[in-house]
Write a protein that holds these residues in place. Sequence first.
Motif, PDB file in Angstrom:
ATOM      1  N   GLY A 755     -10.814  -8.032  10.649  1.00  0.00           N
ATOM      2  CA  GLY A 755     -10.633  -7.592   9.282  1.00  0.00           C
ATOM      3  C   GLY A 755      -9.674  -6.620   9.005  1.00  0.00           C
ATOM      4  O   GLY A 755      -9.900  -6.041   7.739  1.00  0.00           O
ATOM      5  N   HIS A 756      -8.794  -6.163   9.548  1.00  0.00           N
ATOM      6  CA  HIS A 756      -7.918  -5.337   9.183  1.00  0.00           C
ATOM      7  C   HIS A 756      -6.799  -5.882   8.364  1.00  0.00           C
ATOM      8  O   HIS A 756      -6.549  -7.321   8.413  1.00  0.00           O
ATOM      9  CB  HIS A 756      -7.128  -4.569  10.370  1.00  0.00           C
ATOM     10  CG  HIS A 756      -8.015  -3.895  11.070  1.00  0.00           C
ATOM     11  ND1 HIS A 756      -8.122  -4.095  12.669  1.00  0.00           N
ATOM     12  CD2 HIS A 756      -8.704  -2.663  10.929  1.00  0.00           C
ATOM     13  CE1 HIS A 756      -9.102  -3.279  13.172  1.00  0.00           C
ATOM     14  NE2 HIS A 756      -9.595  -2.413  12.289  1.00  0.00           N
ATOM     15  N   LEU A 757      -6.169  -5.203   7.155  1.00  0.00           N
ATOM     16  CA  LEU A 757      -5.184  -5.557   6.587  1.00  0.00           C
ATOM     17  C   LEU A 757      -3.856  -4.715   6.549  1.00  0.00           C
ATOM     18  O   LEU A 757      -4.000  -3.832   6.454  1.00  0.00           O
ATOM     19  CB  LEU A 757      -5.492  -5.757   5.105  1.00  0.00           C
ATOM     20  CG  LEU A 757      -6.880  -6.525   4.505  1.00  0.00           C
ATOM     21  CD1 LEU A 757      -7.347  -5.939   3.208  1.00  0.00           C
ATOM     22  CD2 LEU A 757      -6.568  -8.102   4.715  1.00  0.00           C
ATOM     23  N   ASP A 758      -3.058  -5.505   7.034  1.00  0.00           N
ATOM     24  CA  ASP A 758      -1.560  -4.979   7.003  1.00  0.00           C
ATOM     25  C   ASP A 758      -0.565  -5.518   6.002  1.00  0.00           C
ATOM     26  O   ASP A 758      -0.453  -6.671   5.741  1.00  0.00           O
ATOM     27  CB  ASP A 758      -0.848  -5.274   8.462  1.00  0.00           C
ATOM     28  CG  ASP A 758      -1.510  -4.600   9.546  1.00  0.00           C
ATOM     29  OD1 ASP A 758      -1.274  -3.437   9.389  1.00  0.00           O
ATOM     30  OD2 ASP A 758      -2.201  -5.273  10.261  1.00  0.00           O
ATOM     31  N   SER A 759      -0.065  -4.472   5.119  1.00  0.00           N
ATOM     32  CA  SER A 759       0.701  -4.936   3.940  1.00  0.00           C
ATOM     33  C   SER A 759       2.162  -4.473   4.133  1.00  0.00           C
ATOM     34  O   SER A 759       2.361  -3.525   4.823  1.00  0.00           O
ATOM     35  CB  SER A 759       0.040  -4.471   2.553  1.00  0.00           C
ATOM     36  OG  SER A 759      -0.211  -3.093   2.513  1.00  0.00           O
ATOM     37  N   TYR A 760       3.076  -5.545   3.565  1.00  0.00           N
ATOM     38  CA  TYR A 760       4.451  -4.900   3.517  1.00  0.00           C
ATOM     39  C   TYR A 760       5.026  -5.175   2.008  1.00  0.00           C
ATOM     40  O   TYR A 760       4.559  -6.160   1.451  1.00  0.00           O
ATOM     41  CB  TYR A 760       5.044  -5.723   4.678  1.00  0.00           C
ATOM     42  CG  TYR A 760       4.601  -5.505   6.167  1.00  0.00           C
ATOM     43  CD1 TYR A 760       4.743  -4.567   6.754  1.00  0.00           C
ATOM     44  CD2 TYR A 760       3.583  -6.606   6.406  1.00  0.00           C
ATOM     45  CE1 TYR A 760       4.370  -4.477   8.152  1.00  0.00           C
ATOM     46  CE2 TYR A 760       2.865  -6.534   7.523  1.00  0.00           C
ATOM     47  CZ  TYR A 760       3.394  -5.534   8.384  1.00  0.00           C
ATOM     48  OH  TYR A 760       2.604  -5.331   9.546  1.00  0.00           O
ATOM     49  N   ILE A 761       6.121  -4.766   1.655  1.00  0.00           N
ATOM     50  CA  ILE A 761       6.830  -4.861   0.613  1.00  0.00           C
ATOM     51  C   ILE A 761       8.470  -5.013   0.739  1.00  0.00           C
ATOM     52  O   ILE A 761       8.817  -4.396   1.664  1.00  0.00           O
ATOM     53  CB  ILE A 761       6.548  -3.755  -0.515  1.00  0.00           C
ATOM     54  CG1 ILE A 761       6.935  -2.407   0.062  1.00  0.00           C
ATOM     55  CG2 ILE A 761       4.927  -3.521  -0.929  1.00  0.00           C
ATOM     56  CD1 ILE A 761       6.665  -1.134  -0.740  1.00  0.00           C
ATOM     57  N   PHE A 762       8.858  -5.464  -0.257  1.00  0.00           N
ATOM     58  CA  PHE A 762      10.314  -5.803  -0.204  1.00  0.00           C
ATOM     59  C   PHE A 762      11.051  -4.872  -1.026  1.00  0.00           C
ATOM     60  O   PHE A 762      10.665  -4.768  -2.170  1.00  0.00           O
ATOM     61  CB  PHE A 762      10.488  -6.878  -0.467  1.00  0.00           C
ATOM     62  CG  PHE A 762      12.052  -7.565  -0.451  1.00  0.00           C
ATOM     63  CD1 PHE A 762      12.806  -7.370   0.870  1.00  0.00           C
ATOM     64  CD2 PHE A 762      13.027  -7.621  -1.483  1.00  0.00           C
ATOM     65  CE1 PHE A 762      14.455  -7.848   0.851  1.00  0.00           C
ATOM     66  CE2 PHE A 762      14.261  -7.941  -1.648  1.00  0.00           C
ATOM     67  CZ  PHE A 762      14.935  -7.930  -0.420  1.00  0.00           C
TER      68      PHE A 762
END
Length: 1091
Positions: A755-762
């Motif tokens: 249930g972990h969320l890893d987020s990335y942005i450009f």
Amino acid sequence: MFSSSASPCLKRKREEFSVVMSMNSGPSLADHGQAWPPTAGMGTLNLRGEINSRTMKRTRSKPNEREVHDYTLQRLFNAQKSKQQSNQVPIQPAPPPLPSPPTQKPSSRPSTFQNTPPSAMRPSHLYLHRSRFVDYTPPSITTLAFSHPNLSKSSLIPATLRLAIGRSNGDIEIWNPLKGSWFHESTLKGGKGRSIEGLAWIQDTLSDGGQLRLFSIGYSSVVTEWDLESGRPRKHVDCNGGVIWSIAAQPRVLSGMNQDGGEPRQDLVVGLDDGSVTLLSTDGGPGFLEYNKPLMRSSSTKARVLCLAWQNRYTVVAGMADSTIRVWDIRSGRVVTRMTLGKDTKRKGGSREALIWAVKVLRNGDIVSGDSRGEVMFWDGKTYSLRQRIKAHEADVLTLDVNKSGDMVVASGVDRRTVFIGLQQAGPNKGRWAELSGQRVHSHDVRAIAAWEGGSMSTIVSGGVDMTPIITPFANFLSANHRTLQAIPQKPIVACIPESRLLMSWYDREVKIWAIDKLDNVTGALKKPGLESTGRKLVSRLILGNEENITSAHFAPIARPNAGYILAIATNAEVKIFHLRLPKPRTLSYALRVSKVEIPDCFSIKKGSTKDTDSTEGDSGDDSDDENDVISITQDGARILQFSPDGKWLLVITPESKVVIVPVEVTESMGERRSKVSVSLSPEIFVLDRISRTLPHEKTQRAKELRQPNVQTPGKKGKNTRVFDYGNLSSYPHTISRIAFSSNSKILVVTDLMGHLDSYIFQDEQWVRNPAGGLLPKLEYPVAAMEFRPQSPHLLPATTSEKSDGGPQQARGEGLEEDRLMVLTAHNQAVFEFHILRGRLTDWSRRNPPSRFVSDFRNVVDVGCGIIWEIEELDSPPSGETTFTKERVWFWGPNWIWMFDLQQDFPDQDVISSTVTPADLSGQNQANKRKRGVVNSGMLGDASSHKRLDRDGDVAMFDDATPSGDDDDFDNDDDDSADSHWRKFSCTPGKPTDSNNAALVSVNSKKQDSFARVKRASNPTKPHWRHYKYRPIMALLPLGEWGPRVRGVDEEVEEVKELVVVERPAWDIELPPRFFGKRERTDELRRRIWA
């Protein structure tokens, strides 16, 4: 013609009939500005002056023809909506209250019966394509195995409990019971000609880490150990003999020490087709599997060893193909005894030897066997003599299992009957076994049964040729319902390019792509009966040349006009890229032209992509330059593939759950006649780090104590109780399971099984970790589906529905990006919406927590599979504003579809349940038939959670739970239809809901007490809609370009939206012939007599 002496009633009928026949003549009601139906009676209507006085004198009591005409059309339209049943159902919002009459003449098409809203708000129509042409055939179930042995009722259910399901195509599915939700976590892919015929779990010793390990066999001489983290085989060991037919794991010593005083170890034993039994050693930890020694061959007949079971840690029981059961002692390697069943005298022709297909050992050491004669036999575990036999089946008993206490046996086989046999505890037959119940829950041969008991869970899982796992309660099988898990994968294997109307499916080693016709062509072709292939064309079919099954596939349009599409296919061994070009002009072919795209052997990692500037975790002190690091996806394969919405990025999740983003390069060169577009992958890629997190078995100090054997902990009553280590799954819980791109391709979110969320942005021409990603909470349960909101072209930083609070998003000046992510969890259908760039819940999600969702949605037992957004805005919004006329989100699962209106907040369900009685919610027409997929069956072992419901059941259902249709599995309402359910939550865009007819109104966050009393109206406006007609659902996807479109002969502009629901009915799958016995014929005759 009627005579002059006809009655006034006949005259009135003749006049009304003539009005209906001339419905297209004369001006309409809208031209006169009158509303219908009138308040006065039919005979008191005022007639218009344009009708001559002579006609008025003859038909003085006759109503206005134009008013009757419009009233008749309205009645026809209402009747059509209530009785409409077709393969393609046009779903339309309900007509709002009549506005001021328009000045133009309305069309005669049925869709224009709906009143026209203002010009700024076009009429919106949602069309649903029901598709059954995807010919996916699920593989049959061959074997089942739980990861833990049975436990006592006082123990807790281990968090690491898993179920492995072996399939005939070589795949192994890993399922998590998850408190009764049964979440399909991952699939260990097989290949061509590989069938899983046996599974076994063991747990390593504490000194080796205590990790759970999975082994399999499959019509070869090799035993395979699987790596759950990567989904690939870890090691193969040849047994130096013939084909392996059976496998069994040595019992585990829960006390922490074996008889020799050393640390216990679980070895494996396998049975071969030459009659020999081989012992394999697992000492050394994961990846250490060695050939130990062979046991003495049983006889010179070389009878196959069909099944194996351990009577204790040193005694092995084997069922043979020569009517015998043999017992070995692994310490000496010799045969201890042999039990003979005798010849099968009733068999005509061929060998008369009985085949012992299944053998199990009870808690007291007694042996239970099932053979090809349909008999279940009980043997004394000390004297090895026959105690009792029961003729429970008419054909072969292929599988059986026993419970923890050893007083219950469940058996099944070719005749499809699941038979429960119990030990009588009292009476003259005390100590004798008797058949308690028999039921047919499967439609074909049952090949495997696995039972597990522990804590509040008592479950039987069975499967076979009909491909569907069925969950049956063990302890309360007489009073509880069974549950069928869909054979369709929970993770969709169907993708779509909506604007191009292309639909793709993949399974095993094959990929198919269809082109869906336009809506006008489909609706016109439906009028031609007998055309099964109407509405679609197969434009491409690819079959991989290797033997590995496909793990993932995805395609996207190339960012050039008329350049075609790019397709990516992944297996555990390699990744392949294809360029799909459009058909050549001036040709009659509609097939796509396929060409392979060369992939670089090694990719170099861009500098700065593997480390985030704000990250302080995981620094190892290695000063090696990132530019020198290389990675190969052509040889390593991939777990998940997905292109970004703009087609410029390819996301690759490696088997080890590394996040890799590969840029897609498109070049255009001039040829002799026209320009040529070519596609390639950039040699420089981004490898994104994930946030370093602690594994589950390393979280607390108690987990560290569990590594020490014989740990004593104080119990509830002050007594010391022994705590056992139930093993760990190493880093498998961190396996990435779901991914999501934002609609502008600038935000990426991945989630794992914890249930972990890893987020990335450009940002600044590179992919970096989201600075606010660490603020996102860990979900209690794994994510089943997640999807970003579509990007709004009119979205401004100061006018969004969720204004910035000065967080990271505003600080970086990224207010124009839509970062709201909708998440659906795998248990209890919990729904959350996150601001990814701010690292928090949205205001809507704070006002509407999962507890405020309707209980029927939270009680749906089948895990959700996908999310679809339906957003509408004004064409020309005022400056500085974004006005949404419709905000809806669709959730769908294997046999259900739910829609929620986000413009309405949900009331407190506890308040509603205290003010509205269950009789008001269920309705008077609620039948006794149980709705499939609605009632929560809990753990299917807890008697209080899955009792059969009578008329006044504890699960309340709204009267519109199942729309009427042609499916006889549901209770149809005569006065309700699919369109009428839409009317219950639809309202005129831009107009408030009538408070007198609304039971649910918007919730003000400052006035929560307004829901202390809920007024129950006759026609309430609900913020949700549901449908259970379509099953099993493989995918629910948007189709076509959603927006204004000109349709019809009148060229009226309307908002057209299309969805395609892909079904795979079980009756449409071809299965081999099944056994039909005398008992089944008798049952069928009895049902016909009573019918």
